[in-house]
Design a protein around this motif. Sequence first.
Motif, PDB file in Angstrom:
ATOM      1  N   GLY A 300      46.985  38.374  50.801  1.00  0.00           N
ATOM      2  CA  GLY A 300      47.229  37.487  49.663  1.00  0.00           C
ATOM      3  C   GLY A 300      46.154  36.438  49.472  1.00  0.00           C
ATOM      4  O   GLY A 300      46.341  35.489  48.724  1.00  0.00           O
ATOM      5  N   ARG A 301      45.004  36.626  50.124  1.00  0.00           N
ATOM      6  CA  ARG A 301      43.956  35.600  50.054  1.00  0.00           C
ATOM      7  C   ARG A 301      43.323  35.526  48.669  1.00  0.00           C
ATOM      8  O   ARG A 301      43.187  34.448  48.089  1.00  0.00           O
ATOM      9  N   THR A 302      42.929  36.709  48.138  1.00  0.00           N
ATOM     10  CA  THR A 302      42.335  36.726  46.802  1.00  0.00           C
ATOM     11  C   THR A 302      43.337  36.243  45.768  1.00  0.00           C
ATOM     12  O   THR A 302      43.004  35.477  44.856  1.00  0.00           O
ATOM     13  N   GLU A 303      44.579  36.654  45.938  1.00  0.00           N
ATOM     14  CA  GLU A 303      45.631  36.249  45.001  1.00  0.00           C
ATOM     15  C   GLU A 303      45.813  34.732  45.026  1.00  0.00           C
ATOM     16  O   GLU A 303      45.990  34.103  43.980  1.00  0.00           O
ATOM     17  N   LEU A 304      45.743  34.158  46.229  1.00  0.00           N
ATOM     18  CA  LEU A 304      45.839  32.702  46.344  1.00  0.00           C
ATOM     19  C   LEU A 304      44.702  32.037  45.575  1.00  0.00           C
ATOM     20  O   LEU A 304      44.919  31.151  44.752  1.00  0.00           O
ATOM     21  N   ALA A 305      43.474  32.507  45.855  1.00  0.00           N
ATOM     22  CA  ALA A 305      42.306  31.888  45.230  1.00  0.00           C
ATOM     23  C   ALA A 305      42.377  32.007  43.719  1.00  0.00           C
ATOM     24  O   ALA A 305      42.146  31.040  42.990  1.00  0.00           O
ATOM     25  N   MET A 306      42.710  33.205  43.229  1.00  0.00           N
ATOM     26  CA  MET A 306      42.708  33.407  41.789  1.00  0.00           C
ATOM     27  C   MET A 306      43.861  32.653  41.119  1.00  0.00           C
ATOM     28  O   MET A 306      43.728  32.191  39.988  1.00  0.00           O
ATOM     29  N   SER A 307      44.980  32.519  41.818  1.00  0.00           N
ATOM     30  CA  SER A 307      46.085  31.785  41.200  1.00  0.00           C
ATOM     31  C   SER A 307      45.746  30.304  41.105  1.00  0.00           C
ATOM     32  O   SER A 307      46.168  29.625  40.170  1.00  0.00           O
ATOM     33  N   VAL A 344      33.793  32.505  43.014  1.00  0.00           N
ATOM     34  CA  VAL A 344      32.892  33.651  43.096  1.00  0.00           C
ATOM     35  C   VAL A 344      33.715  34.847  43.562  1.00  0.00           C
ATOM     36  O   VAL A 344      34.201  34.873  44.688  1.00  0.00           O
ATOM     37  N   THR A 345      33.873  35.808  42.666  1.00  0.00           N
ATOM     38  CA  THR A 345      34.824  36.879  42.910  1.00  0.00           C
ATOM     39  C   THR A 345      34.374  37.861  43.988  1.00  0.00           C
ATOM     40  O   THR A 345      33.187  37.977  44.282  1.00  0.00           O
ATOM     41  N   GLU A 346      35.347  38.561  44.565  1.00  0.00           N
ATOM     42  CA  GLU A 346      35.017  39.535  45.601  1.00  0.00           C
ATOM     43  C   GLU A 346      34.395  40.786  45.000  1.00  0.00           C
ATOM     44  O   GLU A 346      33.732  41.548  45.674  1.00  0.00           O
ATOM     45  N   ASP A 347      34.654  41.018  43.691  1.00  0.00           N
ATOM     46  CA  ASP A 347      34.144  42.230  43.060  1.00  0.00           C
ATOM     47  C   ASP A 347      33.187  41.832  41.954  1.00  0.00           C
ATOM     48  O   ASP A 347      33.570  41.652  40.817  1.00  0.00           O
ATOM     49  N   ARG A 348      31.924  41.630  42.329  1.00  0.00           N
ATOM     50  CA  ARG A 348      31.012  41.027  41.347  1.00  0.00           C
ATOM     51  C   ARG A 348      30.736  41.950  40.179  1.00  0.00           C
ATOM     52  O   ARG A 348      30.444  41.480  39.087  1.00  0.00           O
ATOM     53  N   LYS A 349      30.811  43.266  40.379  1.00  0.00           N
ATOM     54  CA  LYS A 349      30.516  44.154  39.246  1.00  0.00           C
ATOM     55  C   LYS A 349      31.642  44.145  38.229  1.00  0.00           C
ATOM     56  O   LYS A 349      31.409  44.168  37.033  1.00  0.00           O
ATOM     57  N   GLN A 350      32.878  44.142  38.721  1.00  0.00           N
ATOM     58  CA  GLN A 350      34.025  44.169  37.815  1.00  0.00           C
ATOM     59  C   GLN A 350      34.303  42.798  37.198  1.00  0.00           C
ATOM     60  O   GLN A 350      34.623  42.708  36.027  1.00  0.00           O
ATOM     61  N   ILE A 462      36.627  33.058  51.705  1.00  0.00           N
ATOM     62  CA  ILE A 462      37.536  34.118  52.089  1.00  0.00           C
ATOM     63  C   ILE A 462      36.696  35.255  52.628  1.00  0.00           C
ATOM     64  O   ILE A 462      35.716  35.649  51.988  1.00  0.00           O
ATOM     65  N   SER A 463      37.046  35.774  53.790  1.00  0.00           N
ATOM     66  CA  SER A 463      36.278  36.904  54.281  1.00  0.00           C
ATOM     67  C   SER A 463      37.130  37.777  55.177  1.00  0.00           C
ATOM     68  O   SER A 463      38.002  37.301  55.897  1.00  0.00           O
ATOM     69  N   SER A 464      36.877  39.064  55.115  1.00  0.00           N
ATOM     70  CA  SER A 464      37.545  39.989  56.017  1.00  0.00           C
ATOM     71  C   SER A 464      36.708  40.247  57.245  1.00  0.00           C
ATOM     72  O   SER A 464      37.128  40.932  58.153  1.00  0.00           O
TER      73      SER A 464
END
Lengths: 511, 410
Positions: A300-307, A344-350, A462-464
């Motif tokens: 839920g890390r990306t979801e946290l950041a984006m929310s 800065v998104t995890e999916d820079r192309k999308q 955020i990093s895996s």
Amino acid sequence: MAPILEMRGITKTFPGVKALDDVNLTVQHGEIHAICGENGAGKSTLMKVLSGVYPHGSYQGDIIFDGKVKAFRGIRDSEHAGIIIIHQELALVPLLSIAENIFLGNEISRFGVIDWDQVFARTEKLLAQVGLSESPATLIKDLGVGKQQLVEIAKALSKKVRLLILDEPTASLNERDSQALLDLLLAFKAEGMTSIMISHKLNEISRVADSITVLRDGSTVSTLDATNGVSEDRIISDMVGRQLDDRYPPRHPNIGETLFEVKDWNAYHHLNTQRRIVKDVSFNVRKGEIVGIAGLMGAGRTELAMSIFGRSYGRNVSGEAFIHGKPVDVSTITRAIDAGLAYVTEDRKQYGLLLEDDIRQNVSLANLPEIAKNGVIDTERERTVAEDYRTSLRIRSSDIFHKTLNLSGGNQQKVVLSKWLFSDPELLILDEPTRGIDVGAKFEIYSIIERLASEGKGILMISSEMPELLGMCDRIYVMNEGRFVAELARGEATQESIMRAIIRTAGRDAA
Amino acid sequence: MSIKTFDAKSDASREEDSGSSLGYFKNHLREYGMLVALVAIVLFFAIYSALTGRPTFVSASNLTNLFLQNSYVIIMAIGMLMIIITGNIDLSVGSVVGFVGAFGAVLMVLYDLPVPLAVLICLCVGAAIGAVQGYFVAYLRIPSFIVTLAGMLVFRGLTFMALGSSSSISPIPPSLRALSTGTIPDFLPAFDLANSTTLILAAVVALAFLVFGIGKRGRKAGLGNVHEPSAFFFGRMAIVALAILYMGYLMSTNRGLPNVLILMALLIAIYAFVTTRTTIGRRVYAVGGNEKAAKLSGVKTERIVFLAFVNMGVLAAVAGLVFFARVGSATAKNGTGLELDVIAACFIGGASAYGGVGKVTGAVIGAFIMGALNMGMQSAMQLSIDYQQLVKGLVLLAAVSFDVYNRNKA
């Protein structure tokens, strides 16, 4: 008895990356074999080699199944041999019925006409086998994730499965459904079926697995006999046992007062509004501090950041945000940017780049008013700005008129960073900032991050990749299943302590 | 490693850029390709009519008619281009042309409203139509194909209703007629010409084009940013300037510069500026290029799409009035099928069906290609309507295939 499956010396390379390096895997008849490893350790790649997604010839090594060397050219070949894989992302068609999904691509038909009576009769039998009491005519979209998982298994059974592979089968299931699934696996085992289970959840592994293979950085680290139990510490240290070397710039923390703070943050899944993805999260970032969020995929890390960043994810987002101790409105992306946030998104192309446009246009996008007067762009100023960032972040390109599509991953990331630096944020949220970037460029990105922090910006990273967090962060929050489960200072954070925090809390609250 | 090879490659392509004019032309084939195609089409018809002994194709009256006949297509192509750049489509514009024409006719002819007031009301109606459709597309997220397909039917129906029992409304007020068929007055009845103002204007425009073009190149050179070979550049400048002068001369021998051409030129200039130089233009391209990335960069993507539709509505209303003025009466069939010409003009002009790509000048050239084909097949070759449709269809397919092929090659 000879093993059912032996993979010998499997090596698989992608351009520039060795994903698997001389991996060996032996699975005995009738056992449940668990495969563990961190994100990116090579588990999924290994399973793709086995199931023919990467066809014979695209890897080195041998697959020996049932005593014979196999050369699978595709999934059909491996399925024909009885190797069925169920992916983490379920591959069901939501608007078709259970029966249609089970026999999709494998229809019972004569001259292309489907024999529905037989389809339904066989589906009934398969559903009974997996213990799912639903009508075969029920649409997939009307089933919960747990039941969908069972349909996937029924689909596998319909194909005369000899070796069942489950990739993170319980990742999206709640506690009760997970237990039911594991019981089902044990029941299958009693009937003599062999399965491979990929999982992060050590408590589940120790419950069902007969043997465990641990992968790390694309190599086999160990194969453990788990019939008499195995210590979780042993598995963890095998999973993460890696030395940190000088892959990170020296950190000179100059940490000030609290810059950004979030209290009781909650967010629900954007489609399934009953499912809470972010649960009562509170945290803070201080001026000049690099704060990490560790966790497994799906935590839920990306979801946290984006929310937080303008509610760009989730429904029913609630919670309070503060900048310099004052409540701040971050409810739209524009307000979040104005408040001094950048993501800065995890999916820079999308989500990050206008790939068809050049560096200049990408850099200015988040702060067009700054280079414009009365809505008219000052092209010279825009060029100067882009040129400045190209120089200071060392973006390698012939000029600023280079299409971002044709840049390398590291340079693309620098363009995205430039865009956000030009919006002059106080807090930068970096989501997987070095994903898909080679080692040399990673160091450059780390140096940029270090520099920004020492200039007084707050960084939430955020990093895996745990070594990356340990190498860069002053403080690390550990997130698991939507909650922050630990907060570790630089001194006390180790891969073991992070992994332990995750595993201790895995499956703790049924969602 | 990878960085080195990459740099070497881009340097090589750059050398090619500034090396030969031919190489540069090859690299920018798509940009100039359609202009070349337009010239080729005109030449073909000119030669054909000369060989078959028909009246010459490149004549003053044909040129004037080309502008007059295609003015409404061009006006709408500008708006459609912005819609297409955002990744949408508007199928309703033909019906909106019919509806606004009928509505305007009712106001002006039946209710005797003063023309300026009626025009203003019509433009507001166009904006309102665009706003409603844009709201459904941008905020309710209903695919634009469906919303505007519905709009196409609705506004055609409303056209019938506006006209009521009368099958057509005429005559149109003379001041409106001047918009579509009138020409600028001759201020200097000197020379042996029908309209010397036109010639002087053409000379001024050609000169301005040269001055601005060379000035821009000079500024670029100052920043070390010139890719275009000088032979190519001066050749291009000379050809365009001469073309402007020649067209001005042709028109001045006939009736002079059509008023609607001035309107068109103004709109083209304004929208070319808006799309290339303003923040809103940049955001339109960003939405079409990568909506998610644009949104995460703080672009209000819904608002941009909404505004693109409002803008389209206004331009469709302008086109509706021009069309009404040109045809001379408002009928229920006015504008039928026009949306397809407009959309085809944009795609022939290099807009991408996937959004994010397209130029105002491209759409205008696309519209002229369609117009020149129409006129040539009709007047020079005297082909029947079936052949005309066939050829236009094939040209559209060829242009877009060429585009996709080019992109895949790159």
